[in-house]
Design a protein around this motif. Structure first.
Motif, PDB file in Angstrom:
ATOM      1  N   UNK A 177       0.853  -1.226  -0.037  1.00 23.19           N
ATOM      2  CA  UNK A 177      -0.134   0.085   0.053  1.00 23.19           C
ATOM      3  C   UNK A 177       0.835   1.056   0.008  1.00 23.19           C
ATOM      4  N   UNK A 178       1.891   1.206   0.822  1.00 20.43           N
ATOM      5  CA  UNK A 178       3.025   2.189   1.046  1.00 20.43           C
ATOM      6  C   UNK A 178       3.542   2.555  -0.527  1.00 20.43           C
ATOM      7  N   UNK A 225       3.116   6.305  -5.445  1.00 21.46           N
ATOM      8  CA  UNK A 225       3.411   6.640  -6.700  1.00 21.46           C
ATOM      9  C   UNK A 225       1.893   7.543  -7.360  1.00 21.46           C
ATOM     10  N   UNK A 226       1.040   7.449  -6.207  1.00 22.97           N
ATOM     11  CA  UNK A 226      -0.673   7.758  -6.919  1.00 22.97           C
ATOM     12  C   UNK A 226      -0.420   9.138  -6.947  1.00 22.97           C
ATOM     13  N   UNK A 227      -1.129   9.841  -7.964  1.00 22.73           N
ATOM     14  CA  UNK A 227      -1.278  11.149  -8.223  1.00 22.73           C
ATOM     15  C   UNK A 227      -1.922  11.880  -7.019  1.00 22.73           C
ATOM     16  N   UNK A 228      -1.619  13.088  -6.536  1.00 27.75           N
ATOM     17  CA  UNK A 228      -2.285  13.949  -5.396  1.00 27.75           C
ATOM     18  C   UNK A 228      -2.017  13.079  -4.157  1.00 27.75           C
ATOM     19  N   UNK A 229      -1.241  12.257  -3.941  1.00 26.90           N
ATOM     20  CA  UNK A 229      -0.835  11.790  -2.618  1.00 26.90           C
ATOM     21  C   UNK A 229       0.465  11.824  -2.166  1.00 26.90           C
ATOM     22  N   UNK A 230       0.593  12.283  -1.045  1.00 28.09           N
ATOM     23  CA  UNK A 230       2.017  12.286  -0.462  1.00 28.09           C
ATOM     24  C   UNK A 230       2.090  11.296   0.852  1.00 28.09           C
ATOM     25  N   UNK A 231       2.831  10.242   0.719  1.00 25.23           N
ATOM     26  CA  UNK A 231       2.850   9.421   1.995  1.00 25.23           C
ATOM     27  C   UNK A 231       4.039  10.016   3.063  1.00 25.23           C
ATOM     28  N   UNK A 232       3.323   9.907   4.283  1.00 23.45           N
ATOM     29  CA  UNK A 232       4.365  10.552   5.452  1.00 23.45           C
ATOM     30  C   UNK A 232       4.196   9.235   6.440  1.00 23.45           C
ATOM     31  N   UNK A 240       3.981  11.443  10.646  1.00 27.80           N
ATOM     32  CA  UNK A 240       2.353  11.083  10.247  1.00 27.80           C
ATOM     33  C   UNK A 240       1.638  12.273   9.680  1.00 27.80           C
ATOM     34  N   UNK A 241       0.911  12.169   8.909  1.00 32.35           N
ATOM     35  CA  UNK A 241       0.260  13.622   8.558  1.00 32.35           C
ATOM     36  C   UNK A 241      -0.581  14.327   9.655  1.00 32.35           C
ATOM     37  N   UNK A 300      -1.836  18.541  -1.505  1.00 30.43           N
ATOM     38  CA  UNK A 300      -1.992  16.806  -1.542  1.00 30.43           C
ATOM     39  C   UNK A 300      -2.751  16.411  -0.613  1.00 30.43           C
ATOM     40  N   UNK A 301      -3.246  15.010  -0.657  1.00 33.79           N
ATOM     41  CA  UNK A 301      -3.803  14.325   0.279  1.00 33.79           C
ATOM     42  C   UNK A 301      -2.563  13.459   0.923  1.00 33.79           C
ATOM     43  N   UNK A 302      -2.481  13.639   2.343  1.00 31.25           N
ATOM     44  CA  UNK A 302      -1.402  13.144   2.945  1.00 31.25           C
ATOM     45  C   UNK A 302      -1.923  11.848   3.653  1.00 31.25           C
ATOM     46  N   UNK A 303      -1.054  10.573   3.629  1.00 34.28           N
ATOM     47  CA  UNK A 303      -1.456   9.362   4.065  1.00 34.28           C
ATOM     48  C   UNK A 303      -0.398   8.966   5.030  1.00 34.28           C
ATOM     49  N   UNK A 304      -0.691   8.540   6.271  1.00 31.71           N
ATOM     50  CA  UNK A 304       0.415   7.776   7.001  1.00 31.71           C
ATOM     51  C   UNK A 304      -0.404   6.664   7.999  1.00 31.71           C
TER      52      UNK A 304
END
Ligand code: A2P
Length: 335
Positions: free
Chosen positions: A262-263, A268-275, A283-284, A294-298
């Motif tokens: 998932x990470x 690589x997903x458009x509009x997403x930043x993994x933190x 973490x976001x 962006x949409x931040x995901x952690x």
């Protein structure tokens, strides 16, 4: 080619963001028409270094307008979108007025951009909590098919408009100064130093016990993802944060997918930043996502209580990706 753009609700929380984003993204604006209620007529707002005067919204406001961005609530959209369409404008509507209409596309450009072309004069911008969730869920759905989503939100007060921001600030100041008898106008309970499991602040509850905000997340997710079989259940909660919605999202997939996968997908997903770096407490956070696109995901973890489950923490600026930015991305694609 530059076009004439109208912003309906220009003086509101989302309206102000529309103006900033049109400017920062260099949207090809020929004339910018700022519309709000009679109360704001004559008010000056800046765009590209020049003062623009806010005009009262009327049915004649849309002559010559090509793109109309609406964010003044559902009843204003219901009343004025038809006039805008009649004048030849295409409307991107941030309200809930038309979202679930069969012939109205409900669009998140990272998820279902192909729907834009099917419009008949109005494209609906989804609910803020739904937008940030589906941006993160789409790559997971494509890879492993999502069967069920359980989401709890922690939503900022700016989602309820500038008056709500003002109420939180004044109530906080009043409590800190030890004064009693603060008069609330908007929220049904104290929002300062509190957490309210009710959105919106009035007429929230439906006959099934859920709030309208919760059912928006259920219905809109299915429509945007183009998959009515995804089961969604939501609890939406207002927290004393000014800007950015945070969400705890539990996803059950048909195929096994690991947290590492998932990470990688989301990186690589458009509009997403993994933190997501637990060792460094990364973490976001709402404070970090404010003003960002962006949409931040952690906090990406496997749900150890089921065979194929993932837990995510998703944060995004509710006034930007959750509202104005998503609408302007749609308008860019329209052009
Ligand atoms: P106004 O500032 O003149 O009241 P928010 O979401 O921050 O509360 O903002 C709501 C937006 O919708 C504001 O720009 C507000 O304008 C606008 N609005 C509210 N009621 C009307 C109305 N009757 N006609 C036009 N715009 C309206």
């Amino acid at each position: 080619m530059a076009v004439n753009v109208a912003v309906v609700g220009a003086t509101g929380a989302v309206g102000e963001e529309f103006i900033r984003i049109l400017e920062s993204r260099n949207f090809p604006v020929q004339e910018l028409r700022l519309l709000a209620s009679k109360r704001s007529a004559g008010k000056k707002m800046r765009f590209r270094g020049a003062e623009h005067t806010v005009q009262e919204l009327t049915k004649h406001s849309f002559q010559g307008i090509k793109i109309a961005l609406f964010s003044a609530g559902a009843s204003i959209s219901r009343e004025y979108v038809p006039y805008a369409i009649e004048s030849g404008a295409v409307c991107v509507d941030n309200s809930s007025a038309f979202r679930m209409d069969d012939d109205v596309p409900l669009v998140v450009p990272e998820v279902n951009p192909q729907e834009i072309a099917k419009h008949h004069g109005v494209i609906a911008n989804p609910n803020c909590s739904t937008i940030q969730m589906v941006v993160a869920l789409k790559p997971i759905h494509d890879a492993a098919r999502i069967k069920r989503v359980v989401v709890s939100t922690y939503q900022a007060v700016s989602g309820a408009g500038l008056k709500a921001v003002d109420e939180l600030q004044k109530e906080t100041a009043s409590i800190l100064s030890g004064k009693e008898g603060f008069k609330r106008n908007l929220f049904p309970h104290q929002i300062a130093f509190n957490v309210l499991p009710q959105i919106p602040q009035s007429n929230a509850f439906l006959s099934n016990g859920y709030t309208s905000e919760e059912m928006k997340m259920v219905d809109e997710t299915k429509k945007i993802m183009g998959d009515a079989s995804i089961r969604v259940t939501a609890t939406t909660v207002r927290v004393p944060v000014i800007r950015c919605h945070s969400e705890s999202v539990n996803v059950e997939t048909e195929k096994k997918i690991t947290a590492a996968e998932v990470k990688k997908l989301l990186s690589k997903a458009p509009g997403v930043t993994v933190l997501d770096d637990a060792a460094n407490q990364l973490y976001p956070l709402a404070t970090h996502a404010t003003g960002k696109d962006d949409v931040f995901v952690g906090r990406i973890r496997e749900d150890e209580s089921i065979a194929n489950g993932i837990n995510l923490w998703i944060v995004s600026d509710n006034l930007r990706k959750g509202a104005a930015l998503n609408a302007i991305q749609i308008a860019e694609m329209l052009l």
